[in-house]
Design an enzyme around this catalytic site. Sequence first.
Site, mmCIF file in Angstrom:
data_model
loop_
_atom_site.group_PDB
_atom_site.id
_atom_site.type_symbol
_atom_site.label_atom_id
_atom_site.label_comp_id
_atom_site.label_asym_id
_atom_site.label_seq_id
_atom_site.Cartn_x
_atom_site.Cartn_y
_atom_site.Cartn_z
ATOM 1 N N HIS A 101 0.843 -1.203 0.000
ATOM 2 C CA HIS A 101 0.000 0.000 0.000
ATOM 3 C C HIS A 101 0.873 1.246 0.000
ATOM 4 O O HIS A 101 1.751 1.403 0.849
ATOM 5 C CB HIS A 101 -0.937 -0.024 1.210
ATOM 6 C CG HIS A 101 -1.963 -1.112 1.107
ATOM 7 N ND1 HIS A 101 -2.410 -1.844 2.165
ATOM 8 C CD2 HIS A 101 -2.627 -1.588 0.004
ATOM 9 C CE1 HIS A 101 -3.319 -2.723 1.747
ATOM 10 N NE2 HIS A 101 -3.456 -2.592 0.432
ATOM 11 N N GLU A 104 1.958 3.504 3.039
ATOM 12 C CA GLU A 104 2.458 2.856 4.251
ATOM 13 C C GLU A 104 3.988 2.863 4.260
ATOM 14 O O GLU A 104 4.652 1.831 4.344
ATOM 15 C CB GLU A 104 1.830 1.462 4.356
ATOM 16 C CG GLU A 104 0.297 1.579 4.423
ATOM 17 C CD GLU A 104 -0.472 0.262 4.380
ATOM 18 O OE1 GLU A 104 0.174 -0.802 4.413
ATOM 19 O OE2 GLU A 104 -1.717 0.321 4.318
ATOM 20 N N HIS A 236 2.589 -3.970 6.745
ATOM 21 C CA HIS A 236 1.599 -2.927 6.473
ATOM 22 C C HIS A 236 1.634 -1.934 7.642
ATOM 23 O O HIS A 236 2.252 -2.192 8.669
ATOM 24 C CB HIS A 236 0.193 -3.529 6.372
ATOM 25 C CG HIS A 236 -0.055 -4.262 5.083
ATOM 26 N ND1 HIS A 236 -0.778 -3.725 4.050
ATOM 27 C CD2 HIS A 236 0.342 -5.490 4.660
ATOM 28 C CE1 HIS A 236 -0.828 -4.585 3.043
ATOM 29 N NE2 HIS A 236 -0.152 -5.678 3.385
ATOM 30 N N GLU A 309 0.784 -5.278 11.031
ATOM 31 C CA GLU A 309 0.388 -3.872 10.922
ATOM 32 C C GLU A 309 1.265 -3.099 11.900
ATOM 33 O O GLU A 309 1.177 -3.294 13.114
ATOM 34 C CB GLU A 309 -1.094 -3.707 11.280
ATOM 35 C CG GLU A 309 -2.050 -4.401 10.319
ATOM 36 C CD GLU A 309 -2.331 -3.596 9.052
ATOM 37 O OE1 GLU A 309 -1.858 -2.442 8.941
ATOM 38 O OE2 GLU A 309 -3.018 -4.127 8.163
#
Length: 538
Positions: A101, A104, A236, A309
């Site tokens: 992404h 990120e 991420h 994450e």
Amino acid sequence: MRKRQIAALILALLFLFGLLAEAADAAAPAEANFPPKDSRYHNYPEMVAEIMAAQAAYPDLVSVFSIGKSYLGRDIWVAKVSDHVTTDEAEPEVLIDALHHAREHLTTEQALYLLKVLTTGYATDSLVKRLVDSREIFIVFALNPDGMQYDLTGSPYRAWRKNRQPNVGTGTVGTDLNRNYAYDWGCCRGSSGSPGSLTYRGRRPFSAPETQALRDFVQSRVIDGRQQIVMHITLHTNGELVLWPYGHTKTDIPADMTRTDHAAFVALGKRMAQRNGYKPEQSSDLYITDGDQIDWMYGRYRIFSFTWELYPTEHHRTSDFYPADERIAAAVANNRSALLYAIDKADCPYSPIYQAKADCGPLYDDFEIDRGWTRDPDGTDTATDGLWQIGDPTATSILGPKQLGTTTSGRAALVTGLAGVKGTDANDVDGGTTTIRSAPVLLPDPVGDLTFSYYFSHRSNATSADWFRVWVEAQDGTRTLVREELGKATDDDARWIPVRVSMKPWAGQKVRIVIGAADGAGDSRIEAAVDDLRIERP
Ligand code: CXA
Ligand code: CA
Ligand code: ZN
Ligand code: CA
Ligand code: CA
């Protein structure tokens, strides 16, 4: 021509070349930078420079290569980190990737930090040295370089997520790379079919060149039928979470996951989380995603694949994607021990559930995916039906169960004719012999036992010309029968039987396992199956 004319011609040509070179310079994309306040972050060219510098400084440990190009033609760079780095050694492999992404950016910093730890730590840190010497670690620094750079063309950022591939005919741009993988793509309302959506899954699985590059790289690590990558983390932001598959279903252990693998995922996830302070949970506990990378990595290859994450915990505002660059150092250093733990466990992901002896030997085949079996390896098989197949069997019964719908692990096994009754036939072995041979397995010395579960079932019209056999095949092709069950004139129902055989005679050798079943001398109802074939640790 006179000298003066020649000189003038040369000058004119030089001038022309100069113009051309300038035009070429102008055509090359002027790459955007991070704003001065965030200059500790790396944009794409700075990232490439750092990776290349590591390779130049540590040529014995780092080998940099591209796995393909983004939609706009930027290379997707990978660094392999290992001892004897230019040789493909038989060491467990680990894949860490960053920046699916665009916004990120902290994930690229995390990947660069890992490269730094593994290189600068090699001479001084005995754990780092042991891991670099005994593993092959692949780091993808930015899977989505186009999005990465586009995100920097805002004021200062665009909060971009997807890649930069136009969605033809819609006026929209971008596929969510983490919805573009082929495993249960678009199955479960965990992605969008609208090209303008933030979670647009693309026109078809792997429609994005970036996910294609990742797919082809992971596929290239299948050698002799065995996926070399054991452990994978995709980075991420944000939320500070350690997530395991599946994303596409809320069920903890669906049919396409084994109980053993689930237990290992939970144990590994919790232990990673102990080390970085993140929260461990199943991916779908957060929300349903389909076509995401970890579902594909595990579902297709049985890789222990996690989403991390990263910092920060909050994930409500756009600004949470852009922690001030003063935060980078602490945020990435926080993951040092969890990353080294993950790399360490690539040697035996089942050790946290105390299954190292059984499940971390040179062979562990639960038949949930095809690990390189060859049917009829000699080209001499004579069976006309009920050939060996890997998959989810249908139960059949005549005077008791003859083919089981159950397995000893997961949903799949190695079975003679997976389907149940077709027409008037039971889809059992008919007409002769069916054999299947495993990929080669290099046995350590000392070596543990061969174990598996099997059944061989028949009706009372069977004879000793019907059989189930297992051989060990040495590298010179010699086969040794290690298990045999012959048919007899009794009704014998299917039930799973565990078997254990010593592999001592083959310690240190490269072997294959050959499995056969036969319906000989007149038509008998013959079924056979094998599941959970292992060669254990000693
Ligand atoms: C993800 C996938 C499934 C559940 C939680 C998180 C990864 C990722 C995504 O949605 O693709 N999350 S993120 N980085 O916020 O986009
Ligand atoms: Ca290797
Ligand atoms: Zn993300
Ligand atoms: Ca199985
Ligand atoms: Ca038969």
